[in-house]
Design a protein around this motif. Structure first.
Motif, PDB file in Angstrom:
ATOM      1  N   GLU A  64       0.970  -1.224   0.052  1.00 45.50           N
ATOM      2  CA  GLU A  64      -0.034   0.046  -0.165  1.00 45.50           C
ATOM      3  C   GLU A  64       0.825   1.158  -0.047  1.00 45.50           C
ATOM      4  O   GLU A  64       1.939   1.284   0.732  1.00 45.50           O
ATOM      5  N   SER A  66       0.661   5.663   0.405  1.00 43.16           N
ATOM      6  CA  SER A  66      -0.423   6.680   0.661  1.00 43.16           C
ATOM      7  C   SER A  66      -0.638   7.434  -0.308  1.00 43.16           C
ATOM      8  O   SER A  66      -1.798   8.085  -0.025  1.00 43.16           O
ATOM      9  N   GLY A  69      -2.358   4.135  -3.433  1.00 42.94           N
ATOM     10  CA  GLY A  69      -3.358   3.114  -2.865  1.00 42.94           C
ATOM     11  C   GLY A  69      -2.668   1.715  -2.778  1.00 42.94           C
ATOM     12  O   GLY A  69      -1.339   1.585  -2.598  1.00 42.94           O
ATOM     13  N   GLY A  70      -3.543   0.780  -2.885  1.00 40.79           N
ATOM     14  CA  GLY A  70      -2.887  -0.628  -2.905  1.00 40.79           C
ATOM     15  C   GLY A  70      -2.168  -0.978  -4.128  1.00 40.79           C
ATOM     16  O   GLY A  70      -2.434  -0.657  -5.227  1.00 40.79           O
ATOM     17  N   THR A 235      -9.243  -0.301   8.725  1.00 38.59           N
ATOM     18  CA  THR A 235      -8.101   0.960   8.326  1.00 38.59           C
ATOM     19  C   THR A 235      -7.906   0.679   6.744  1.00 38.59           C
ATOM     20  O   THR A 235      -7.209   1.764   6.234  1.00 38.59           O
ATOM     21  N   ARG A 236      -8.277  -0.442   5.969  1.00 39.34           N
ATOM     22  CA  ARG A 236      -8.072  -0.294   4.755  1.00 39.34           C
ATOM     23  C   ARG A 236      -9.262  -1.131   4.040  1.00 39.34           C
ATOM     24  O   ARG A 236      -9.613  -2.317   4.636  1.00 39.34           O
ATOM     25  N   GLU A 238     -10.610  -2.403  -0.049  1.00 38.23           N
ATOM     26  CA  GLU A 238     -10.425  -2.395  -1.348  1.00 38.23           C
ATOM     27  C   GLU A 238     -11.041  -3.598  -2.059  1.00 38.23           C
ATOM     28  O   GLU A 238     -11.029  -4.731  -1.681  1.00 38.23           O
TER      29      GLU A 238
END
Length: 315
Positions: A64, A66, A69-70, A235-236, A238
């Motif tokens: 990941e 910032s 993204g992923g 926290t994530r 996708e």
């Protein structure tokens, strides 16, 4: 049955190479012990395939960023194939330089090689300083520096990489700190084969991949409710295509807590009831040390008291 191993029992590590990548920096930060092997691989898939084959004990890969993204290659490789688990994570601040062979000037650069995620983080600088430069993709940031450091023809005039990669290859730095976002950070994860599980630290994170039984109205809400009603913070989140058909997606999720926490265990059981498959990708200490706060009714003690109350009713 082979007894579970602790992270301290791992001795042979792979990482996304070549030498000088941010991934190597992440592995060096996580494992500074002497006498252990750190082996570079040409791609995320190559590193994880070597791990699955038993050639290495663990692999450090990016997951990941910032800004971007992923990292799709890592997310997809962990969602398919023989199961693997994440046992640790490292956050690395990202600083880029523009490097080239000796004698190259900034004005003469027409093509720039680097990884796609790095290019996305320097587009603004490139648009201002090298608006005509053409992007050439490479497998990693360090791969662009390595290509320039070798004799012979190369497909680009300059590379974008970490400062250490430019130094390793003896290249000239044409511009420093060229990232558009000076606060950019990449998150890396250390992956091992199942059976390696860090103990709860109180500041943990768990990763799963969820596969729905079918596509229906409210399907995603059913999944999210499993977290919400138990006070588990994500926290994530996708979505990634499964590759089976157009519109077929799975969900890659990080959330606070450890599999041995009561509310996390209850959440995983709830997800197992409503999903076609829950791929558990590990519980591990958070790199930032953040400790989640339990809402009233969601602490381990609250779950224990509720279970004791139910047991008493059934008795």
């Amino acid at each position: 049955m082979t007894p579970p191993r602790t992270p301290d029992q791992l001795h042979r590590f792979g990482y996304l190479g070549p030498r000088g990548t941010f991934t190597q920096m992440a592995l060096d930060a996580w494992d500074a012990a002497e006498g252990r092997e750190h082996l570079p691989f040409g791609s995320v898939d190559a590193a994880l395939n070597a791990l699955r084959a038993g050639d290495i004990d663990a692999a450090m890969v990016p997951i990941e960023n910032s800004v971007e993204g992923g990292v799709s290659a890592t997310l997809d490789a962990l969602a398919t194939g023989e199961p693997l688990v994440v046992i640790g994570e490292v956050l690395v601040p990202i600083t880029f330089v523009l490097c080239a062979r000796a004698g190259t000037t900034l004005e003469s650069v027409r093509t720039v090689g680097t990884h796609s995620h790095a290019w996305a983080q320097v587009r603004g600088w490139m648009g201002t300083n090298l608006p005509e430069a053409e992007y050439v993709p490479t497998l990693s940031t360090a791969a662009s520096a390595a290509a320039l450091g070798q004799p012979g023809d190369v497909m680009f005039d300059a590379g974008v990489c970490a400062p250490v990669a430019a130094r390793n290859e003896g290249l000239e730095v044409l511009a420093e700190d060229i990232g558009d976002n000076t606060a950019a950070v990449t998150r890396f994860v250390l992956v091992a084969r199942p059976g390696t599980l860090p103990e709860p630290s109180g500041a943990d994170k768990t990763t799963v991949v969820l596969f729905q039984r079918d596509d229906h109205a409210g399907g995603l809400l059913e999944l999210l409710e499993q977290f919400a009603v138990r006070g588990v913070n994500m926290t994530r989140l996708e979505s990634r295509p499964t590759g089976e058909a157009m519109g077929s997606y799975c969900f890659s999720i990080d959330f606070e807590g450890h599999v041995l926490d009561a509310r996390v265990g209850e959440t995983l059981m709830g997800l197992r009831r409503v999903c076609a498959e829950v791929r558990f990708l590990g519980s591990y200490p958070r790199a930032d040390g953040g400790r989640p706060g339990a809402r009233p009714g969601t602490s381990d003690e609250d779950f224990s008291r509720a279970q004791a109350w139910l047991d008493d009713l059934r008795a």
